[in-house]
Scaffold this active site. Structure first.
Site: not given
Length: 530
Positions: A53, A57, A218, A254, A278, A385, A410
């Protein structure tokens, strides 16, 4: 392997000019020395990295840039070759041109970049045709030393063609003398049944130690730091349990919507896109017991044990939302999910979800794990948290708020603890403040590698600790498949929320109902002004 990665990346220099940071010369030598001493990392062996591939992208934005950074910093075996494979008629020069905006090359690195692309080649072929893979194998065998080479196959492909591609790799492209490893991108199926079918198919072709199911989360610094934070600090052990933790909130936000990718997103939704993989992986690292060692099998065994203690998500502990345009917003913020021309008309797909899970074991029984994620929200943020229980025997007349330990994944990696302190001056009243470890302040001369850098290097080294095992995957889908099937059958209308907001108010109400307390008195402000 964990120690190797920590040492090799924490000797690099951080650039302030916006360019991708480079490892210092001494750092390269130190990193290379430690890597080459790893029993799975043979510097003298020939390695061939095949990108299936190569025209897509993912290859352009992530895989080729990552391979370039590892090559540039001297972290790959000396004789490593890169072969791209896709249907498109391309050249290496065309791949180089399309990748250039993502390579972050400095003026002094042009010769090194040319050396990297001199190791690249490209073959055009059909993913379902055995003849194309026979030609690919012949090309690989024509490379210097390739008859004994180790081969790594990265499937940067849609899952619909995994079956034919992996069968052709097995039948035509496996190294006879070196080792073979296959890297598979998510989604790993659509539900429990399809995931099991994929796992059964892969296991019929490869052994489990040849399969690397990559979840790039990860590979993130603070996700990997969760194990060190928990098991390397004496102070956290006694309080990391149901007697002291009121609730755990895992957040993934996001600030942008689907923006033309809605057609793809609509097939999966936010739970499959983010939560089932995730966020559940982060939950495992927070909730699991201490493994016997940092060996891959020991760590993954503990993650499976904690997943087995989680009952399937219940619709009564779920809030679903879908963003709508903000009339007062600018640009894309004016557009809702249903305004995306690629989204089916009238779609009820959720772009926001809050789900409460419970871990039924001795450590966590009764503690809610709140998973909250969404698109088109008010900020970009991913964090873990832990909110602790109230101080017993309050002598400050309800002026003390709950302590919290926050691990910011992040942006701007950080660990901070919300705590009470005496207000400065003549007062004798408590005030909320924080103990703060912001990485870019504490580690000013440190390069934090991209998640893909860590993970691809792990594949070269044979470490599977940060990859998803088949039994982990099975348990993750067991937890969410009944909920996903119920949503697809009943098609509940998601709650609308405005683009750029915190999400539906009903999600806050659910969190409050299960035990999370939002005081509204304090907002952490980064004192380092990053």
């Amino acid at each position: 392997m964990m120690i190797i990665l920590f040492n090799c990346f924490f000797c690099a220099s951080f650039r302030e000019d916006g360019q991708h940071p480079t490892v210092s010369l001494g750092g390269v030598w130190g990193a290379a020395k430690e890597l080459h001493e790893d029993k799975e990392f043979h510097q003298s062996d020939v390695h061939v990295f095949i990108i299936m591939g190569a025209s897509g992208d993912l290859a352009k934005k992530k895989i080729y840039p990552t391979l370039w950074w590892l090559f540039r910093d001297g972290l790959l075996p000396e004789q490593t070759y890169f072969v791209g494979f896709a249907r498109s008629a391309l050249t290496v020069d065309a791949i180089r041109t399309s990748c250039m905006p993502y390579l972050k090359v400095t003026e002094t690195e042009s010769d090194r970049l040319s050396a990297f692309f001199s190791r690249n080649s490209y073959i055009s072929g059909n993913y379902t045709a055995g003849g194309s893979f026979s030609e690919l194998n012949a090309h690989i065998m024509s490379l210097p030393g390739a008859s004994d080479a180790n081969r790594l196959f990265y499937l940067a492909l849609p899952p619909t063609i995994y079956h034919s591609v992996t069968e052709n790799i097995k039948h035509f492209c496996m190294s006879a003398k070196g080792w073979n490893r296959v890297i598979v991108e998510k989604p790993f199926g659509h539900d429990l049944q399809s995931s099991e079918e994929l796992s059964t198919h892969l296991s019929s072709l490869f052994t489990e130690d040849q399969i690397y199911r990559i979840d790039h989360y990860l590979g993130k610094e603070m996700v990997q730091n969760l194990m060190v934070l928990r098991f390397g600090n004496r102070i956290f052990g006694p309080i990391w349990n149901r007697d002291n933790v009121a609730c755990v909130v895992l957040t993934f936000k996001e600030p942008f919507g689907t923006q033309g990718r809605g057609g793809y997103f609509d097939d999966f939704g936010i739970i499959r896109d983010v939560m089932q993989n995730h966020m559940l992986q982060m939950l495992c690292l927070v909730a699991m017991e201490k493994p016997a060692s940092t060996n891959s099998d020991d760590v993954r065994d503990e993650k499976v044990k904690v997943l087995k203690c989680i009952v399937p998500a219940s619709m009564s502990d779920v809030v679903l939302g879908q963003y709508v345009g903000d009339p007062e917003g600018e640009g894309d913020a004016k557009l809702g999910y249903l305004d995306d021309p690629t989204v089916p008309k009238g779609s009820t797909q959720a772009t926001f979800a809050t789900v409460v899970l419970y871990v039924h074991n001795e450590r966590w029984d009764g503690v809610p794990f709140i998973l909250r994620c969404g698109k088109a929200l008010n900020e970009r943020k991913a964090e873990v948290r832990l909110q602790f229980t109230d101080v017993p025997g309050d002598i400050f007349r309800n002026q003390c708020y709950r302590n919290e330990l926050v691990v910011r994944v992040q942006p701007n990696e950080a660990i901070y603890a919300k705590m009470m302190s005496k207000k400065p001056g003549v007062y004798f009243t408590p005030e909320e403040t924080e103990l703060d470890l912001t990485y870019k302040s504490r580690y000013k001369d440190v390069k934090l590698p991209d998640a893909y850098e860590r993970l691809i290097l792990d594949v070269f080294c044979g470490s599977q600790m940060h990859f998803v095992a088949s039994d982990e995957l099975r348990e993750a889908w067991r937890i969410f498949t009944p909920l996903l099937h119920q949503i697809e059958k009943e098609k509940p209308k998601p709650i609308p929320y405005k683009y750029g907001s915190r999400g539906p108010a009903e999600a806050d109400e659910l969190e409050k109902r299960v035990g999370f307390r939002y005081e509204g008195t304090y907002k952490w402000v980064n004192p380092h002004r990053l």
